[in-house]
Design a protein around this motif. Sequence first.
Motif, PDB file in Angstrom:
ATOM      1  N   GLY A  92      33.395  36.730  40.636  1.00 31.51           N
ATOM      2  CA  GLY A  92      32.669  37.683  39.806  1.00 31.51           C
ATOM      3  C   GLY A  92      33.450  38.969  39.637  1.00 31.51           C
ATOM      4  O   GLY A  92      33.422  39.597  38.568  1.00 31.51           O
ATOM      5  N   ALA A  93      34.183  39.367  40.696  1.00 31.90           N
ATOM      6  CA  ALA A  93      35.014  40.563  40.619  1.00 31.90           C
ATOM      7  C   ALA A  93      36.199  40.362  39.687  1.00 31.90           C
ATOM      8  O   ALA A  93      36.629  41.292  38.999  1.00 31.90           O
ATOM      9  CB  ALA A  93      35.487  40.961  42.013  1.00 31.90           C
ATOM     10  N   VAL A  94      36.752  39.149  39.644  1.00 32.70           N
ATOM     11  CA  VAL A  94      37.819  38.857  38.684  1.00 32.70           C
ATOM     12  C   VAL A  94      37.303  39.013  37.261  1.00 32.70           C
ATOM     13  O   VAL A  94      37.970  39.612  36.396  1.00 32.70           O
ATOM     14  CB  VAL A  94      38.381  37.443  38.912  1.00 32.70           C
ATOM     15  N   CYS A  95      36.110  38.493  36.989  1.00 29.80           N
ATOM     16  CA  CYS A  95      35.525  38.634  35.659  1.00 29.80           C
ATOM     17  C   CYS A  95      35.266  40.097  35.322  1.00 29.80           C
ATOM     18  O   CYS A  95      35.516  40.538  34.189  1.00 29.80           O
ATOM     19  CB  CYS A  95      34.231  37.829  35.562  1.00 29.80           C
ATOM     20  N   LEU A  96      34.779  40.861  36.294  1.00 31.37           N
ATOM     21  CA  LEU A  96      34.522  42.280  36.050  1.00 31.37           C
ATOM     22  C   LEU A  96      35.812  43.026  35.748  1.00 31.37           C
ATOM     23  O   LEU A  96      35.869  43.825  34.796  1.00 31.37           O
ATOM     24  CB  LEU A  96      33.828  42.886  37.272  1.00 31.37           C
ATOM     25  N   LEU A  97      36.862  42.771  36.516  1.00 35.03           N
ATOM     26  CA  LEU A  97      38.138  43.437  36.253  1.00 35.03           C
ATOM     27  C   LEU A  97      38.707  43.024  34.895  1.00 35.03           C
ATOM     28  O   LEU A  97      39.282  43.848  34.175  1.00 35.03           O
ATOM     29  CB  LEU A  97      39.125  43.106  37.366  1.00 35.03           C
ATOM     30  N   GLY A  98      38.555  41.750  34.549  1.00 37.63           N
ATOM     31  CA  GLY A  98      39.036  41.297  33.244  1.00 37.63           C
ATOM     32  C   GLY A  98      38.324  42.000  32.111  1.00 37.63           C
ATOM     33  O   GLY A  98      38.942  42.387  31.101  1.00 37.63           O
ATOM     34  N   ALA A  99      37.008  42.174  32.250  1.00 41.84           N
ATOM     35  CA  ALA A  99      36.257  42.893  31.217  1.00 41.84           C
ATOM     36  C   ALA A  99      36.669  44.357  31.182  1.00 41.84           C
ATOM     37  O   ALA A  99      36.794  44.955  30.101  1.00 41.84           O
ATOM     38  CB  ALA A  99      34.762  42.759  31.488  1.00 41.84           C
ATOM     39  N   GLY A 103      38.266  47.073  28.151  1.00 43.66           N
ATOM     40  CA  GLY A 103      37.579  48.290  27.725  1.00 43.66           C
ATOM     41  C   GLY A 103      36.097  48.324  28.008  1.00 43.66           C
ATOM     42  O   GLY A 103      35.359  49.084  27.360  1.00 43.66           O
ATOM     43  N   LEU A 104      35.620  47.553  28.974  1.00 46.86           N
ATOM     44  CA  LEU A 104      34.203  47.574  29.311  1.00 46.86           C
ATOM     45  C   LEU A 104      33.750  49.003  29.597  1.00 46.86           C
ATOM     46  O   LEU A 104      34.336  49.682  30.435  1.00 46.86           O
ATOM     47  CB  LEU A 104      33.954  46.701  30.550  1.00 46.86           C
ATOM     48  N   PRO A 105      32.697  49.473  28.925  1.00 46.91           N
ATOM     49  CA  PRO A 105      32.194  50.819  29.223  1.00 46.91           C
ATOM     50  C   PRO A 105      31.430  50.814  30.541  1.00 46.91           C
ATOM     51  O   PRO A 105      30.313  50.297  30.628  1.00 46.91           O
ATOM     52  CB  PRO A 105      31.272  51.120  28.039  1.00 46.91           C
ATOM     53  N   ALA A 106      32.016  51.373  31.575  1.00 46.48           N
ATOM     54  CA  ALA A 106      31.413  51.368  32.903  1.00 46.48           C
ATOM     55  C   ALA A 106      31.584  52.733  33.540  1.00 46.48           C
ATOM     56  O   ALA A 106      32.622  53.379  33.381  1.00 46.48           O
ATOM     57  CB  ALA A 106      32.058  50.294  33.783  1.00 46.48           C
ATOM     58  N   ALA A 107      30.568  53.149  34.280  1.00 45.78           N
ATOM     59  CA  ALA A 107      30.631  54.434  34.967  1.00 45.78           C
ATOM     60  C   ALA A 107      31.406  54.335  36.268  1.00 45.78           C
ATOM     61  O   ALA A 107      32.061  55.294  36.689  1.00 45.78           O
ATOM     62  CB  ALA A 107      29.211  54.928  35.240  1.00 45.78           C
ATOM     63  N   HIS A 108      31.314  53.172  36.923  1.00 46.36           N
ATOM     64  CA  HIS A 108      31.951  52.976  38.225  1.00 46.36           C
ATOM     65  C   HIS A 108      32.048  51.486  38.473  1.00 46.36           C
ATOM     66  O   HIS A 108      31.214  50.711  37.976  1.00 46.36           O
ATOM     67  CB  HIS A 108      31.118  53.641  39.333  1.00 46.36           C
ATOM     68  N   LEU A 109      33.048  51.080  39.243  1.00 48.98           N
ATOM     69  CA  LEU A 109      33.202  49.683  39.628  1.00 48.98           C
ATOM     70  C   LEU A 109      33.218  49.573  41.151  1.00 48.98           C
ATOM     71  O   LEU A 109      33.817  50.402  41.835  1.00 48.98           O
ATOM     72  CB  LEU A 109      34.509  49.090  39.088  1.00 48.98           C
ATOM     73  N   VAL A 110      32.548  48.538  41.661  1.00 50.49           N
ATOM     74  CA  VAL A 110      32.670  48.140  43.062  1.00 50.49           C
ATOM     75  C   VAL A 110      33.221  46.723  43.054  1.00 50.49           C
ATOM     76  O   VAL A 110      32.623  45.819  42.444  1.00 50.49           O
ATOM     77  CB  VAL A 110      31.320  48.176  43.805  1.00 50.49           C
ATOM     78  N   VAL A 111      34.359  46.522  43.695  1.00 54.00           N
ATOM     79  CA  VAL A 111      35.078  45.248  43.611  1.00 54.00           C
ATOM     80  C   VAL A 111      35.341  44.743  45.025  1.00 54.00           C
ATOM     81  O   VAL A 111      36.044  45.390  45.801  1.00 54.00           O
ATOM     82  CB  VAL A 111      36.407  45.442  42.844  1.00 54.00           C
ATOM     83  N   TYR A 112      34.767  43.588  45.351  1.00 51.62           N
ATOM     84  CA  TYR A 112      34.880  43.023  46.690  1.00 51.62           C
ATOM     85  C   TYR A 112      35.761  41.772  46.637  1.00 51.62           C
ATOM     86  O   TYR A 112      35.365  40.729  46.162  1.00 51.62           O
ATOM     87  CB  TYR A 112      33.475  42.697  47.205  1.00 51.62           C
TER      88      TYR A 112
END
Length: 258
Positions: A92-99, A103-112
């Motif tokens: 799921g973190a790989v998908c989040l980083l890919g997005a 240019g995914l509009p995000a305020a903050h990321l937590v990546v485990y």
Amino acid sequence: MRSPDGTAIALERITEGPRPLVTLAGATAGRANWAEAARPLDGRFAVWLADRRGKGDSGDTEPYAFEREHEDLFAIAESFAEPVAFAAHSSGAVCLLGAAARGLPAAHLVVYEPPWPLPGRRSDGPALDAMEARLAAGDPEGCLETGLLRLVEAPPAAVAGMKQTPSWPQRVAHAHTWPREGRELGRMPEGTDVLRDVRVPTLMLLGELSAGHLRASTEAVAAALPDAVVVELPGQGHAALQTAPAMVGDVLARHLPD
């Protein structure tokens, strides 16, 4: 909520707060995987647990690709009026980083511990072949056990313990989604250059006892991101969301900004 290809993505709110935070589980876990760790954020964040496509109450549309999961995340972000923080584990973190790289509009990321592909990476092909063979034989539990032992490198005792948890049947039900995600990882280009323009503040979680390849990928991603902080989870591995949710929750509460 629906993704652009029509796939329904399930979201469940478990806390109240002025800012939204959406969580994503890894591999075969369902949306409740982050629940206990996220509860300390009540009052600060409205935490929404998401089922990734093909899991839990979310739909599934073929053909599968990480790009479809990126689109899911963009659709989630656009469904909120406020900037969204995202927290994700493993694949799921790989998908989040890919997005985020798109240019995914995000305020903050937590990546485990994202198993991001690095130069010279090991081949997961034999393990994925074995997992798919178990699925073809009608043995999703065997597929799940193979993935935990050979991809995550979880100790056999840890796998035996997982089999006694209430979430095990759900993980077995999701086993078919793990090999396809592994195949997508194998198609990704090696290296972290694509992440160097991700200028979203990122908190990275790393288990002290996690397998070497997961430690290496986490450290490489952190080095590539312009604004990343790594917090090590003492005495934990890849499954701290289950084994030490209070520890993870304390880290989130201390490091996520108000």
